[in-house]
Design an enzyme around this catalytic site. Structure first.
Site, short mmCIF file in Angstrom:
data_model
loop_
_atom_site.label_atom_id
_atom_site.label_comp_id
_atom_site.label_asym_id
_atom_site.label_seq_id
_atom_site.Cartn_x
_atom_site.Cartn_y
_atom_site.Cartn_z
CG ASP A 61 -16.33 -37.95 -25.69
OD1 ASP A 61 -16.68 -36.99 -26.37
OD2 ASP A 61 -15.71 -38.94 -26.14
CB THR A 94 -19.58 -40.62 -30.09
OG1 THR A 94 -19.61 -39.74 -28.98
CG2 THR A 94 -18.33 -40.35 -30.89
CB THR A 95 -24.03 -39.71 -27.32
OG1 THR A 95 -22.82 -39.40 -26.65
CG2 THR A 95 -24.99 -40.33 -26.35
CG ASP A 395 -16.54 -33.88 -28.64
OD1 ASP A 395 -15.76 -34.75 -29.06
OD2 ASP A 395 -17.51 -34.12 -27.90
#
Ligand code: ADP
Ligand code: MG
Length: 549
Positions: A61, A94-95, A395
C-alpha cells in the site's frame, strides 16, 4: 547575495537557492516515486518496512509505505502528503498519484534543461490538468449502487495488488464490500443529488486468528465487549435493543455531603433504598420490552443481578461510536435517562449473540433489517495477514464508495491514462507555443502508469507503450491497456479491470498541485535541526516525534 543572507540568517542555517533548489527537489520527488513504483499493480511487489523499534510491516500500500518510511527532506514530505490526501479523499490510487507526480517533476526537469521557464511549465501543466478533468468525464461511464457486477469488479481491482490470498477469498471480500456500501449509501444526499456513502458506518473489526476466508459481513454491529454478567442470556433471537448513554448506577454522593448513619438499622435502610432505586431502573428497562441493553456507562452489580433475573442481557461501557452504529443498524434511539426509555426507542436485530473469538468474548448484533450501519469482521492467520486484509478492504471501500458517490467509472490497466495522454497530445498541438511542450510532458508523465504496470509485469515497457500508443492514436479513447497476467495488450473492459473515475481525477489533480508547489520553490532555507538532525538522541518520545517534523 550570499553575503546578505549570511548577515540576515542565523549561523548554521542551510540555504540552497534558485535552480539548485529546484533540482534537488525534483530529484528527491522523483526518487520517492521510484521507490514505490515497483509496488504498482497486481504484479507489483511488496515492501517490508522495519521501524526503529523493530516492528515490521509488510505491505503493498503506497500510503502505508510512505508513512512508515519516515522521510526527512521537505520535498519528500510533500510527496508523502500526496499519498495521504489521495488516501483521505478517495481511499485508493495512492501509488498512482505519487508516481505521476514524480514523473511530472522529472519531465519538468527536462524542460528546465531546455531553458523553459518554471512558470511556463507550471502553466502548461495546469492547462493539461484542467483538460484531463474534462476528458476523464467524457471517457467515463455511469454506475449505480445496484450495478453489483460492475462494483464487484471495481472492488476486486482495488484489492488486486494486495497479497491477501486466493481468488475465492478476494471475490468473497469484494462482494462483502459492495454489499456493505450498498447498505450505507443514501440516495439524494450526495453531490448533484447523487448517492452519499458514509464509510464510517462500515465498521471494520479485526482479530488475528482463523483464516481470511472466515472474514464476514455482519448486517449489524460487532461490539468488542462481553455480556456483563454470566447468568444473562448469551443468545438472543429477535432481540429488542435498548441504547442508554447514562449509567445504571446510583450516583455516589459528593465527598463533602456526609450521610449520618448512627445505627445498623439506618445502614440497612440506606442500602435498601439504594437497591430499590436500582430495581426501579431495571423495571423501567423491563417495562420497555427490551431483551438486551447496551449501556455507554457502567452498570451496578445489583442492577446486573436484577437484569439477569429478568432474562435481560446487558453490555456496559460501550463506545459512543458503537452506540451510534447500533442506533443506525437496529433503528434504536439512544436514550439519556432510563426513566425516559419506552418501547418505541427500541431497535431490532434478528440475533444478538456473545461468542468467543480467539479466546475473547465479543457481542455480535446480527441480521438487522436494512441496517444503515454494518461491520466487516476481518480474520487472518496472523496479525500481518489480518492487517493486510484490512488495508485491502479499506482500499475497496474507498474505491467502491467513490464509484457510487460520483457514479462514474473508467477502465484501468493504464488504459484510461493512455486515452488521456493521447487526447492531451492532440490538444497540445492546438494550444501551441511553449506550453505545448509542457502539455506533452504532462501526457508522457501520465503514461508512466501503463509503463510502470508493464515494467512490473516483466514486459518490455517500450514495446508496450508503442503498442498502446497505436491503439490510442487519435485520442478518441479506447479501453486497451496492459494485461499484466498475460504480458500483452488487451481490452480492459473485457477483462473487467474497472476503476472509479474519481480515483484517477484525484490522483491527477493532487499530483499536479504538488508538482506546482515544488516547482515554485526557488529557495530552501533550513535552520539547524530543522531536518531531524537536532533531535535529542534517545530522548523520551523520540520515536513519536519523528513523525511530526
Ligand atoms: P494504487 O495505490 O495506485 O491504487 P495499485 O498497486 O493498487 O496502486 O495498482 C493500481 C493499478 O493497477 C491501476 O492502474 C489499475 O488499473 C491496475 N490494475 C489493477 N488490476 C489490474 C489487472 N487485473 N490488470 C491490469 N491492471 C490492473
Ligand atoms: Mg490500489
Amino acid at each position: 547575495m550570499a553575503k546578505v543572507s549570511g548577515e540576515v540568517m542565523a549561523e548554521g542555517t542551510n540555504r540552497v537557492i534558485g535552480r539548485d533548489a529546484m533540482r534537488i527537489n525534483i530529484a528527491i520527488g522523483y526518487a520517492v516515486a521510484n521507490i514505490i513504483k515497483t509496488t504498482l499493480g497486481p504484479k507489483g511487489m511488496d515492501k517490508m518496512l522495519v521501524s526503529e523499534l523493530g516492528d515490521i510491516v509488510i505491505t503493498n500500500d503506497g500510503a502505508t509505505i510512505l508513512e512508515e518510511m519516515n522521510v526527512d527532506h521537505p520535498a519528500a514530505k510533500l510527496m508523502v502528503e500526496i499519498a495521504k490526501t489521495q488516501d483521505k479523499e478517495v481511499g485508493d490510487g495512492t501509488t498512482t498519484a505519487v508516481v505521476i507526480a514524480g514523473n511530472l517533476l522529472k519531465k519538468a526537469g527536462d524542460l528546465l534543461d531546455q531553458s523553459i521557464h518554471p512558470t511556463t511549465i507550471i502553466k502548461g501543466y495546469e492547462i493539461a490538468s484542467k483538460k484531463a478533468d474534462v476528458l476523464l468525464e467524457t471517457f467515463s461511464k455511469d454506475v449505480k449502487p445496484t450495478d453489483t457486477e460492475i462494483l464487484n469488479k471495481i472492488a476486486l481491482v482495488s484489492m488486486g495488488s494486495k497479497g491477501i490470498g486466493s481468488d475465492d477469498e478476494k471475490k468473497k471480500i469484494a462482494q462483502m464490500v459492495v454489499k456493505a456500501i450498498s447498505q450505507v449509501a443514501t440516495a439524494g444526499k450526495g453531490k448533484n443529488g447523487g448517492f452519499e456513502v458514509d464509510s464510517d458506518f462500515i465498521k471494520i473489526e479485526k482479530k488475528a486468528g482463523g483464516e481470511v476466508i472466515d472474514t464476514e459481513l455482519i448486517s449489524g454491529v460487532l461490539v468488542d465487549k462481553e455480556i456483563v454478567n454470566s447468568s444473562m442470556p448469551k443468545n438472543i433471537p429477535n432481540a429488542k435493543i435498548a441504547l442508554l448513554d447514562a449509567a445504571l448506577e446510583i450516583e455516589k454522593t459528593e465527598t463533602d455531603a456526609k450521610i449520618e448513619i448512627t445505627s445498623p438499622d439506618q445502614l440497612d435502610a440506606y442500602l435498601q433504598q439504594e437497591e430499590k432505586m436500582l430495581k426501579t431502573m431495571v423495571d423501567k428497562v423491563k417495562l420497555s420490552g427490551a431483551t438486551i441493553l447496551f449501556c455507554q456507562k457502567g452498570i451496578d452489580d445489583i442492577a446486573q443481578a436484577h437484569l439477569a433475573k429478568e432474562g435481560i442481557a446487558a453490555v456496559r461501557r460501550v463506545k459512543k461510536s458503537d452506540m451510534e452504529k447500533l442506533a443506525r443498524a437496529t433503528g434504536a434511539k439512544v436514550v439519556s435517562s432510563v426513566s425516559e426509555l419506552s418501547s418505541k426507542d427500541l431497535g431490532l436485530a434478528g440475533l444478538v449473540e456473545e461468542k468467543k473469538v480467539s479466546g475473547e468474548a465479543m457481542v455480535f448484533v446480527r441480521n438487522c433489517k436494512d441496517p444503515k450501519s454494518v461491520t466487516i469482521f476481518v480474520r487472518g492467520g496472523t496479525d500481518h495477514v489480518a492487517s493486510e486484509v484490512e488495508r485491502a478492504i479499506k482500499d475497496a471501500i474507498g474505491s467502491v464508495g467513490s464509484a457510487v458517490e460520483s457514479g462514474k467509472y473508467v477502465t484501468g490497466g493504464g488504459s484510461i491514462e493512455m486515452s488521456l495522454a493521447a487526447a492531451l497530445n492532440e490538444y497540445a498541438v492546438e494550444i501551441g507555443g511553449r506550453e505545448q511542450l509542457a502539455i506533452q510532458a504532462f501526457a508522457e508523465s501520465i503514461e508512466s502508469i501503463p509503463r510502470t504496470l508493464a515494467e512490473n509485469a516483466g514486459m518490455d515497457s517500450i514495446d508496450a507503450i508503442v503498442a498502446l500508443r497505436n491503439k490510442h492514436k487519435g485520442g478518441k479513447g479506447t479501453t486497451f491497456g496492459v494485461n499484466v497476467f498475460k504480458g500483452e495488450i488487451s481490452d480492459m473492459e473485457a477483462l473487467g479491470v474497472l476503476e472509479p473515475a474519481k480515483v484517477k481525477k484525484q490522483a491527477i489533480s493532487s499530483a499536479t498541485e504538488t508538482t506546482r508547489l515544488i516547482l515554485r520553490i526557488d529557495d530552501i532555507i533550513a535552520s539547524r535541526g530543522g531536518r531531524g538532525g537536532g533531535m535529542p538522541p534517545g530522548g523520551p518520545g523520540g520515536a513519536e516525534m519523528g513523525g511530526d517534523y
